[in-house]
Design an enzyme around this catalytic site. Structure first.
Site, PDB file in Angstrom:
ATOM      1  N   GLY A  77      -7.915  13.425  -0.458  1.00  0.00           N
ATOM      2  CA  GLY A  77      -9.291  13.188  -0.066  1.00  0.00           C
ATOM      3  C   GLY A  77     -10.210  13.258  -1.282  1.00  0.00           C
ATOM      4  O   GLY A  77     -10.404  12.260  -1.950  1.00  0.00           O
ATOM      5  N   SER A 176      -2.103  12.050  -3.882  1.00  0.00           N
ATOM      6  CA  SER A 176      -3.453  11.577  -4.134  1.00  0.00           C
ATOM      7  C   SER A 176      -4.335  12.687  -4.700  1.00  0.00           C
ATOM      8  O   SER A 176      -4.006  13.242  -5.738  1.00  0.00           O
ATOM      9  CB  SER A 176      -4.035  10.983  -2.855  1.00  0.00           C
ATOM     10  OG  SER A 176      -5.120  10.159  -3.178  1.00  0.00           O
ATOM     11  N   TYR A 177      -5.440  13.079  -4.042  1.00  0.00           N
ATOM     12  CA  TYR A 177      -6.260  14.144  -4.603  1.00  0.00           C
ATOM     13  C   TYR A 177      -5.515  15.478  -4.602  1.00  0.00           C
ATOM     14  O   TYR A 177      -5.923  16.416  -5.292  1.00  0.00           O
ATOM     15  CB  TYR A 177      -7.597  14.290  -3.859  1.00  0.00           C
ATOM     16  CG  TYR A 177      -8.604  15.076  -4.672  1.00  0.00           C
ATOM     17  CD1 TYR A 177      -9.378  14.448  -5.649  1.00  0.00           C
ATOM     18  CD2 TYR A 177      -8.745  16.448  -4.493  1.00  0.00           C
ATOM     19  CE1 TYR A 177     -10.277  15.176  -6.415  1.00  0.00           C
ATOM     20  CE2 TYR A 177      -9.650  17.181  -5.262  1.00  0.00           C
ATOM     21  CZ  TYR A 177     -10.411  16.539  -6.227  1.00  0.00           C
ATOM     22  OH  TYR A 177     -11.286  17.264  -7.010  1.00  0.00           O
ATOM     23  N   ASP A 414       0.778   0.760  -5.641  1.00  0.00           N
ATOM     24  CA  ASP A 414      -0.492   1.410  -5.311  1.00  0.00           C
ATOM     25  C   ASP A 414      -1.513   1.086  -6.384  1.00  0.00           C
ATOM     26  O   ASP A 414      -1.249   1.263  -7.577  1.00  0.00           O
ATOM     27  CB  ASP A 414      -0.281   2.926  -5.235  1.00  0.00           C
ATOM     28  CG  ASP A 414      -1.581   3.689  -5.079  1.00  0.00           C
ATOM     29  OD1 ASP A 414      -2.502   3.150  -4.433  1.00  0.00           O
ATOM     30  OD2 ASP A 414      -1.668   4.812  -5.597  1.00  0.00           O
ATOM     31  N   HIS A 467       0.521   3.683  -1.821  1.00  0.00           N
ATOM     32  CA  HIS A 467      -0.085   4.969  -2.171  1.00  0.00           C
ATOM     33  C   HIS A 467       0.588   6.144  -1.465  1.00  0.00           C
ATOM     34  O   HIS A 467       0.806   7.192  -2.061  1.00  0.00           O
ATOM     35  CB  HIS A 467      -1.569   4.906  -1.807  1.00  0.00           C
ATOM     36  CG  HIS A 467      -2.362   6.084  -2.273  1.00  0.00           C
ATOM     37  ND1 HIS A 467      -2.528   6.386  -3.605  1.00  0.00           N
ATOM     38  CD2 HIS A 467      -3.050   7.035  -1.576  1.00  0.00           C
ATOM     39  CE1 HIS A 467      -3.282   7.469  -3.709  1.00  0.00           C
ATOM     40  NE2 HIS A 467      -3.603   7.889  -2.507  1.00  0.00           N
TER      41      HIS A 467
END
Length: 490
Positions: A77, A176-177, A414, A467
């Protein structure tokens, strides 16, 4: 014969004691939409850290709960729920859209669940995300360092509730984050071990998939990726390279102008997987039937068929390409959806939203009702989040030099956090190469490439994945995950 019976009886007693050690009231006995038998125990509930109530869903390993690793899974996020991973990636179920439309989805066992080979905790973090909440709204202002401290506190309490898992190898994983969440949390865990925090967590290493790491490497990843994937021309690439001096995080006006040409060229492309259409056609979700080339290791785990094609999900689960984030407040996905010119609504989250906001589902998984915890959304806008930990490069150096294993994996299609950045920063750590670049295989087919470095850090790509790697390549993801956790060559 009497000895054999005695041994079996003893093992059954140990198994019973192992299962019964979990806190009362945490056992999930049924799930709306699923009519079968759980292949392993499921537990869920809240752990309170001060005035913050953090929600977890724990899936016990289907293989050997007492010996298999415990893995904490974190989605990114910041502000996105780890039920993203549970519903759409590597959780124990595949979710089929309900019929008629709007009804609860039907759940089927996922043959590629990561619970096939590990105990796995899905944690909604920080407070304000998913089912995690606080009655004190000031708790919704947080950042990298506070989130790491809170999650470490959660782990200490969680292992106190589940002491039977304290001696299991423990790994932190995310995407991701969570490229920020994972190493900052790892650092907190190591500090806790050094000062004698109890219970002692048997921390062994970590995994990061398509992870945000460093503003220089992340900021310079997209343009070479887009050029290499034939999304921008030589002329556009060379003009940007000259204007930006090879540094695409350069803020000069001429650099920005040339990067606008890049943005215009790739507008409309699914940033999470450049091979996938934007907004998946429901009629394209059927995968090939049958599989005659599954490896024996999968057959032993009860995997007998190929995965379905990627499931539908929403736009917004990760650090966006060219997001205006360095050190400072991080724009969340609902805000970015309104502000980003490049916003592309490629996918949707209807199945997860419908299921997780059902009153009976929330009751079954021991989540607080909506009037207490709020509605479940995949990515929330109710938190204010600060990226205050800076670059992750030094975190990775400290953890790997300290003897903790690391697997940095990347779906090679991605465009949100491209493999070009991950490959560059792992090389930039300056470690000696111990496994030169080579392919790795699954089902006797090349499934990606890897390079191994000293201090047991591996960079690995997954061919054709986007991703969220396990969503696009579930069989291959379970394959490298199993081998790496088991300490076997990939």
């Amino acid at each position: 014969m009497d000895n054999i019976i005695s041994i079996i009886s003893f093992c059954m007693l140990l198994c019973f004691a192992f299962i019964q050690a979990a806190p009362s009231g945490s056992l999930v006995t049924h799930l709306p939409g699923f009519r079968g038998v759980f292949p392993s125990k499921h537990h869920s509930g809240y752990v309170s850290i001060g005035d913050k109530n953090l929600f977890y869903y724990f899936v016990v390993s289907e293989r050997n709960p007492g010996r298999d690793p415990v893995v904490l899974w974190l989605n990114g996020g910041p502000g996105c729920s780890s039920f993203d991973g549970f519903v759409y990636e590597h959780g124990p179920f595949n979710f089929q859209e309900g019929k008629p439309k709007g009804s609860l989805p039907t759940l089927h066992l996922n043959p590629y669940s990561w619970s096939k080979v590990s105990n796995i905790i899905y944690l909604d973090s920080p407070a304000g995300v998913g089912f995690s909440y606080s009655q004190n709204t000031s708790a919704y202002t947080t950042g990298d360092l506070q989130t790491a401290a809170d999650t470490h506190a959660f782990l200490l309490k969680w292992f106190g509730l589940y002491p039977e898992f304290v001696s299991n190898p423990f790994y932190i994983a995310g995407e991701s984050y969570a490229g920020i969440y994972v190493p900052t949390l790892g650092s907190e865990v190591v500090k806790g071990i050094k000062v004698g925090a109890k219970p002692t967590i048997n921390f062994k290493g970590y995994m990061v998939g398509n992870g945000v790491t460093d503003p220089f490497f992340d900021g310079n990843a997209l343009v070479p990726f887009a050029h290499g994937m034939a999304l921008i021309s030589d002329d556009i690439f060379q003009a940007a390279e000259i204007a930006c001096g090879g540094d695409y995080s350069n803020s000069s006006q001429i650099c920005e102008e040339k990067l606008e040409d890049v943005s215009e060229a790739i507008a409309g492309v699914n940033i999470y997987d450049i091979l996938e259409p934007c907004y998946h056609d429901p009629t394209s979700q059927q995968g090939p039937e049958g599989n005659t080339s599954l490896p024996d290791s999968f057959k032993q785990l009860g995997v007998t068929s190929r995965p379905l094609a990627v499931r539908t999900r929403m736009f917004g689960r990760a650090w966006p390409f060219r997001a205006p984030v360095k050190d400072g407040i991080v724009p969340l996905w609902p805000q970015l959806a309104q502000s980003q010119k490049s916003y592309v609504p490629c996918v949707n989250d209807e199945v997860a939203t419908r299921w997780l906001n059902d009153v009976m589902v929330r009751k079954a998984i021991h989540a607080e009702p909506e009037d207490v915890a709020g509605p479940w959304v995949l990515c929330t806008d109710r938190i204010s989040y600060y990226h205050d930990a800076g670059s992750m490069i030094q975190y990775h150096k400290n953890l790997t030099a300290g003897g903790y294993r690391a697997l940095i994996f990347s779906g090679d299609h991605d465009m949100c956090v491209p493999y070009t950045g991950s490959q560059a920063w792992t090389k930039a750590l300056g470690y000696k190469t111990v496994t030169p670049w080579r392919s790795w295989t699954s089902r006797d087919q090349i499934s990606g490439y890897l390079q191994g470095y000293e201090h047991d850090i591996t960079f690995l790509t997954i061919k054709g994945a986007g991703h969220t790697v396990p969503e696009y390549k579930p069989l291959e993801a379970l394959d490298f995950y199993r081998r790496w956790l088991d300490g076997k060559p990939i």
